[in-house]
Design a protein around this motif. Structure first.
Motif, PDB file in Angstrom:
ATOM      1  N   ARG A   1     104.947-115.831 -22.599  1.00 56.32           N
ATOM      2  CA  ARG A   1     105.016-114.923 -23.746  1.00 56.32           C
ATOM      3  C   ARG A   1     106.372-114.228 -23.817  1.00 56.32           C
ATOM      4  NH1 ARG A   1     100.776-110.738 -24.972  1.00 56.32           N
ATOM      5  NH2 ARG A   1     101.301-109.926 -22.930  1.00 56.32           N
ATOM      6  N   LEU A   2     106.862-114.051 -25.032  1.00 52.19           N
ATOM      7  CA  LEU A   2     108.081-113.294 -25.266  1.00 52.19           C
ATOM      8  C   LEU A   2     107.678-111.893 -25.719  1.00 52.19           C
ATOM      9  CD1 LEU A   2     110.275-115.948 -27.129  1.00 52.19           C
ATOM     10  CD2 LEU A   2     110.408-115.249 -24.737  1.00 52.19           C
ATOM     11  N   MET A   3     107.905-110.906 -24.865  1.00 56.96           N
ATOM     12  CA  MET A   3     107.485-109.543 -25.166  1.00 56.96           C
ATOM     13  C   MET A   3     108.637-108.738 -25.761  1.00 56.96           C
ATOM     14  SD  MET A   3     104.373-109.616 -24.335  1.00 56.96           S
ATOM     15  CE  MET A   3     103.994-107.886 -24.498  1.00 56.96           C
ATOM     16  N   MET A   4     108.289-107.884 -26.699  1.00 59.20           N
ATOM     17  CA  MET A   4     109.272-107.010 -27.334  1.00 59.20           C
ATOM     18  C   MET A   4     109.105-105.591 -26.777  1.00 59.20           C
ATOM     19  SD  MET A   4     110.773-109.189 -29.251  1.00 59.20           S
ATOM     20  CE  MET A   4     111.777-108.147 -30.299  1.00 59.20           C
ATOM     21  N   GLY A   5     109.697-105.327 -25.624  1.00 60.01           N
ATOM     22  CA  GLY A   5     109.603-104.014 -25.018  1.00 60.01           C
ATOM     23  C   GLY A   5     108.365-103.850 -24.147  1.00 60.01           C
ATOM     24  N   GLU A   6     108.275-102.689 -23.516  1.00 60.83           N
ATOM     25  CA  GLU A   6     107.164-102.381 -22.617  1.00 60.83           C
ATOM     26  C   GLU A   6     105.934-101.940 -23.399  1.00 60.83           C
ATOM     27  OE1 GLU A   6     106.962-102.694 -19.341  1.00 60.83           O
ATOM     28  OE2 GLU A   6     108.995-103.514 -19.191  1.00 60.83           O
ATOM     29  N   LEU A   7     104.759-102.300 -22.872  1.00 57.76           N
ATOM     30  CA  LEU A   7     103.510-101.882 -23.487  1.00 57.76           C
ATOM     31  C   LEU A   7     103.059-100.553 -22.888  1.00 57.76           C
ATOM     32  CD1 LEU A   7     101.580-105.283 -23.510  1.00 57.76           C
ATOM     33  CD2 LEU A   7     102.543-104.106 -25.478  1.00 57.76           C
ATOM     34  N   PRO A   8     102.300 -99.761 -23.640  1.00 55.20           N
ATOM     35  CA  PRO A   8     101.795 -98.495 -23.093  1.00 55.20           C
ATOM     36  C   PRO A   8     100.798 -98.738 -21.968  1.00 55.20           C
ATOM     37  CG  PRO A   8     100.822 -98.966 -25.250  1.00 55.20           C
ATOM     38  CD  PRO A   8     101.925 -99.963 -25.053  1.00 55.20           C
ATOM     39  N   GLU A   9     100.618 -97.739 -21.119  1.00 53.23           N
ATOM     40  CA  GLU A   9      99.742 -97.876 -19.957  1.00 53.23           C
ATOM     41  C   GLU A   9      98.300 -98.183 -20.354  1.00 53.23           C
ATOM     42  OE1 GLU A   9     100.231 -97.873 -16.695  1.00 53.23           O
ATOM     43  OE2 GLU A   9     102.399 -97.776 -16.964  1.00 53.23           O
ATOM     44  N   ASN A  10      97.858 -97.664 -21.493  1.00 48.42           N
ATOM     45  CA  ASN A  10      96.466 -97.861 -21.923  1.00 48.42           C
ATOM     46  C   ASN A  10      96.276 -99.104 -22.778  1.00 48.42           C
ATOM     47  OD1 ASN A  10      97.867 -96.929 -24.122  1.00 48.42           O
ATOM     48  ND2 ASN A  10      96.288 -95.482 -24.808  1.00 48.42           N
ATOM     49  N   ALA A  11      97.282 -99.977 -22.819  1.00 49.47           N
ATOM     50  CA  ALA A  11      97.147-101.216 -23.601  1.00 49.47           C
ATOM     51  C   ALA A  11      96.049-102.085 -22.999  1.00 49.47           C
ATOM     52  CB  ALA A  11      98.465-101.975 -23.625  1.00 49.47           C
ATOM     53  N   PRO A  12      95.219-102.734 -23.812  1.00 48.84           N
ATOM     54  CA  PRO A  12      94.151-103.589 -23.281  1.00 48.84           C
ATOM     55  C   PRO A  12      94.727-104.786 -22.521  1.00 48.84           C
ATOM     56  CG  PRO A  12      94.391-103.886 -25.649  1.00 48.84           C
ATOM     57  CD  PRO A  12      95.250-102.718 -25.281  1.00 48.84           C
ATOM     58  N   THR A  13      93.952-105.262 -21.567  1.00 49.36           N
ATOM     59  CA  THR A  13      94.375-106.383 -20.729  1.00 49.36           C
ATOM     60  C   THR A  13      93.488-107.596 -20.977  1.00 49.36           C
ATOM     61  OG1 THR A  13      95.192-104.904 -18.988  1.00 49.36           O
ATOM     62  CG2 THR A  13      94.752-107.181 -18.367  1.00 49.36           C
ATOM     63  N   VAL A  14      94.108-108.748 -21.129  1.00 46.09           N
ATOM     64  CA  VAL A  14      93.378-110.007 -21.247  1.00 46.09           C
ATOM     65  C   VAL A  14      93.461-110.711 -19.894  1.00 46.09           C
ATOM     66  CG1 VAL A  14      93.253-112.258 -22.361  1.00 46.09           C
ATOM     67  CG2 VAL A  14      93.843-110.239 -23.709  1.00 46.09           C
ATOM     68  N   TYR A  15      92.321-110.909 -19.266  1.00 47.92           N
ATOM     69  CA  TYR A  15      92.253-111.606 -17.983  1.00 47.92           C
ATOM     70  C   TYR A  15      91.944-113.075 -18.242  1.00 47.92           C
ATOM     71  CZ  TYR A  15      92.035-106.962 -15.849  1.00 47.92           C
ATOM     72  OH  TYR A  15      92.307-105.682 -15.458  1.00 47.92           O
ATOM     73  N   VAL A  16      92.841-113.937 -17.807  1.00 40.28           N
ATOM     74  CA  VAL A  16      92.632-115.383 -17.945  1.00 40.28           C
ATOM     75  C   VAL A  16      92.319-115.920 -16.561  1.00 40.28           C
ATOM     76  CG1 VAL A  16      93.584-117.566 -18.739  1.00 40.28           C
ATOM     77  CG2 VAL A  16      94.254-115.442 -19.875  1.00 40.28           C
ATOM     78  N   SER A  17      91.109-116.407 -16.377  1.00 43.67           N
ATOM     79  CA  SER A  17      90.640-116.795 -15.052  1.00 43.67           C
ATOM     80  C   SER A  17      89.972-118.160 -15.094  1.00 43.67           C
ATOM     81  CB  SER A  17      89.646-115.754 -14.515  1.00 43.67           C
ATOM     82  OG  SER A  17      89.074-116.157 -13.297  1.00 43.67           O
ATOM     83  N   GLY A  18      90.247-118.983 -14.073  1.00 43.41           N
ATOM     84  CA  GLY A  18      89.575-120.266 -14.040  1.00 43.41           C
ATOM     85  C   GLY A  18      90.187-121.243 -13.053  1.00 43.41           C
ATOM     86  N   VAL A  19      89.926-122.522 -13.304  1.00 45.33           N
ATOM     87  CA  VAL A  19      90.350-123.602 -12.411  1.00 45.33           C
ATOM     88  C   VAL A  19      91.243-124.570 -13.182  1.00 45.33           C
ATOM     89  CG1 VAL A  19      89.590-125.518 -10.956  1.00 45.33           C
ATOM     90  CG2 VAL A  19      88.254-123.402 -11.038  1.00 45.33           C
ATOM     91  N   CYS A  20      92.332-124.974 -12.537  1.00 43.54           N
ATOM     92  CA  CYS A  20      93.221-125.994 -13.094  1.00 43.54           C
ATOM     93  C   CYS A  20      93.283-127.156 -12.106  1.00 43.54           C
ATOM     94  CB  CYS A  20      94.617-125.439 -13.338  1.00 43.54           C
ATOM     95  SG  CYS A  20      94.690-124.030 -14.458  1.00 43.54           S
ATOM     96  N   ALA A  21      92.545-128.225 -12.409  1.00 45.47           N
ATOM     97  CA  ALA A  21      92.507-129.393 -11.530  1.00 45.47           C
ATOM     98  C   ALA A  21      93.194-130.558 -12.231  1.00 45.47           C
ATOM     99  CB  ALA A  21      91.051-129.739 -11.182  1.00 45.47           C
ATOM    100  N   PHE A  22      94.396-130.881 -11.760  1.00 45.92           N
ATOM    101  CA  PHE A  22      95.188-131.930 -12.402  1.00 45.92           C
ATOM    102  C   PHE A  22      95.372-131.630 -13.884  1.00 45.92           C
ATOM    103  CE2 PHE A  22      93.148-133.888  -8.744  1.00 45.92           C
ATOM    104  CZ  PHE A  22      94.217-134.534  -8.130  1.00 45.92           C
ATOM    105  N   GLY A  23      95.424-130.359 -14.210  1.00 42.79           N
ATOM    106  CA  GLY A  23      95.613-129.922 -15.577  1.00 42.79           C
ATOM    107  C   GLY A  23      96.332-128.594 -15.589  1.00 42.79           C
ATOM    108  N   GLY A  24      96.510-128.025 -16.778  1.00 43.50           N
ATOM    109  CA  GLY A  24      97.250-126.781 -16.862  1.00 43.50           C
ATOM    110  C   GLY A  24      96.814-125.884 -17.984  1.00 43.50           C
ATOM    111  N   VAL A  25      97.109-124.599 -17.823  1.00 38.79           N
ATOM    112  CA  VAL A  25      96.835-123.586 -18.837  1.00 38.79           C
ATOM    113  C   VAL A  25      98.155-122.889 -19.142  1.00 38.79           C
ATOM    114  CG1 VAL A  25      95.623-121.462 -19.420  1.00 38.79           C
ATOM    115  CG2 VAL A  25      94.465-123.240 -18.090  1.00 38.79           C
ATOM    116  N   GLU A  26      98.474-122.789 -20.406  1.00 41.90           N
ATOM    117  CA  GLU A  26      99.719-122.155 -20.836  1.00 41.90           C
ATOM    118  C   GLU A  26      99.386-120.994 -21.762  1.00 41.90           C
ATOM    119  OE1 GLU A  26     103.017-123.980 -23.514  1.00 41.90           O
ATOM    120  OE2 GLU A  26     103.458-124.606 -21.449  1.00 41.90           O
ATOM    121  N   ILE A  27      99.943-119.832 -21.448  1.00 40.75           N
ATOM    122  CA  ILE A  27      99.699-118.621 -22.256  1.00 40.75           C
ATOM    123  C   ILE A  27     100.981-118.254 -22.974  1.00 40.75           C
ATOM    124  CG2 ILE A  27      98.947-116.217 -22.165  1.00 40.75           C
ATOM    125  CD1 ILE A  27      97.667-116.950 -19.403  1.00 40.75           C
ATOM    126  N   LYS A  28     100.880-118.108 -24.277  1.00 38.63           N
ATOM    127  CA  LYS A  28     102.073-117.818 -25.087  1.00 38.63           C
ATOM    128  C   LYS A  28     101.851-116.567 -25.913  1.00 38.63           C
ATOM    129  CE  LYS A  28     103.602-122.626 -25.473  1.00 38.63           C
ATOM    130  NZ  LYS A  28     103.983-123.715 -26.393  1.00 38.63           N
TER     131      LYS A  28
END
Length: 227
Positions: free
Chosen positions: A200-227
């Protein structure tokens, strides 16, 4: 940014090698880059770059340790027999450490799931592909799975006002997740000859109370890309 820095490091290393070889050919200097075990750098350097850009994972940490052990063996610091004997216990130690240090994030994931069980959204692709665009509505989490296929989840228009979890499973497939710039991202994955990266290309810092997205799982001979 980290991915760009990783590419720059690899590029500069190749330029340096080219300059050394060119200088040797032109007679400007005679620098030898072929030391005992030089080929292990093709294992060590990519693993170190991967740890820097994508974060430490089971695969890149084990790869780096194996590369260093092979280099030490070629330098006659240790024996190849010892390297072979140590591979299995080292793998157990690395996996165990990731399990221990992953306890905190798993506890946080449990808290988020209990507070926000999600809306039951499930996006999957098996021997195919699926593109999903989430409208300008509250997003409460989802599950994405790609098996010999690809999933693209676009959440840039979604309304994310509290912490959410996206569970992912990439098996011989790929998952791409687009997130709004108003949220933080925390990744937690089990890489098995695969990995998860955040570009991800971020434009500046986020506030402390900004919500968080947790991306959790398994990558077996594959991939996950977050943009």
């Amino acid at each position: 940014m980290k991915n760009r820095i990783g590419s720059i490091i690899i590029g500069l290393a190749l330029v340096a090698l080219g300059v050394i070889f060119a200088g040797n050919v032109l007679g400007l200097w005679q620098i030898s880059v072929f030391f005992k075990g030089w080929w292990t750098l093709f294992i060590i350097i990519p693993c170190l770059v991967s740890m820097f850009t994508d974060g430490p994972g089971i695969a890149n940490v084990i790869g780096a340790l194996v590369g260093v052990a092979l280099l030490l063996a070629r330098q006659d610091v240790i024996t190849f027999e010892l390297v072979l004997k140590l591979i299995f216990p080292v793998v157990l130690i690395v996996v165990g450490l990731f399990i221990v240090f992953g306890t905190h994030i798993r506890g946080k994931l449990k808290q988020v799931r209990q507070a926000n069980p999600g809306d039951g959204k499930n996006y999957s692709a098996v021997f195919g592909s699926q593109k999903a665009f989430y409208p300008a509505e509250p997003f409460e989490g989802a599950e994405c799975s790609a098996v010999f296929g690809g999933v693209e989840l676009d959440l840039r228009a979604a309304i994310i006002e509290k912490d959410v979890v996206i569970d992912v499973s990439a098996v011989f497939g790929g998952i791409t997740i687009y997130l709004p710039t108003t949220v933080k991202v925390v990744t937690h994955n089990t890489p098995i000859f695969g990995g998860m990266s955040c570009k991800r290309l971020m434009m500046g810092e986020l506030p402390e109370n900004a919500p968080t997205v947790y991306v959790s799982g398994v990558c077996a001979f594959g991939g996950v890309e977050i943009k």
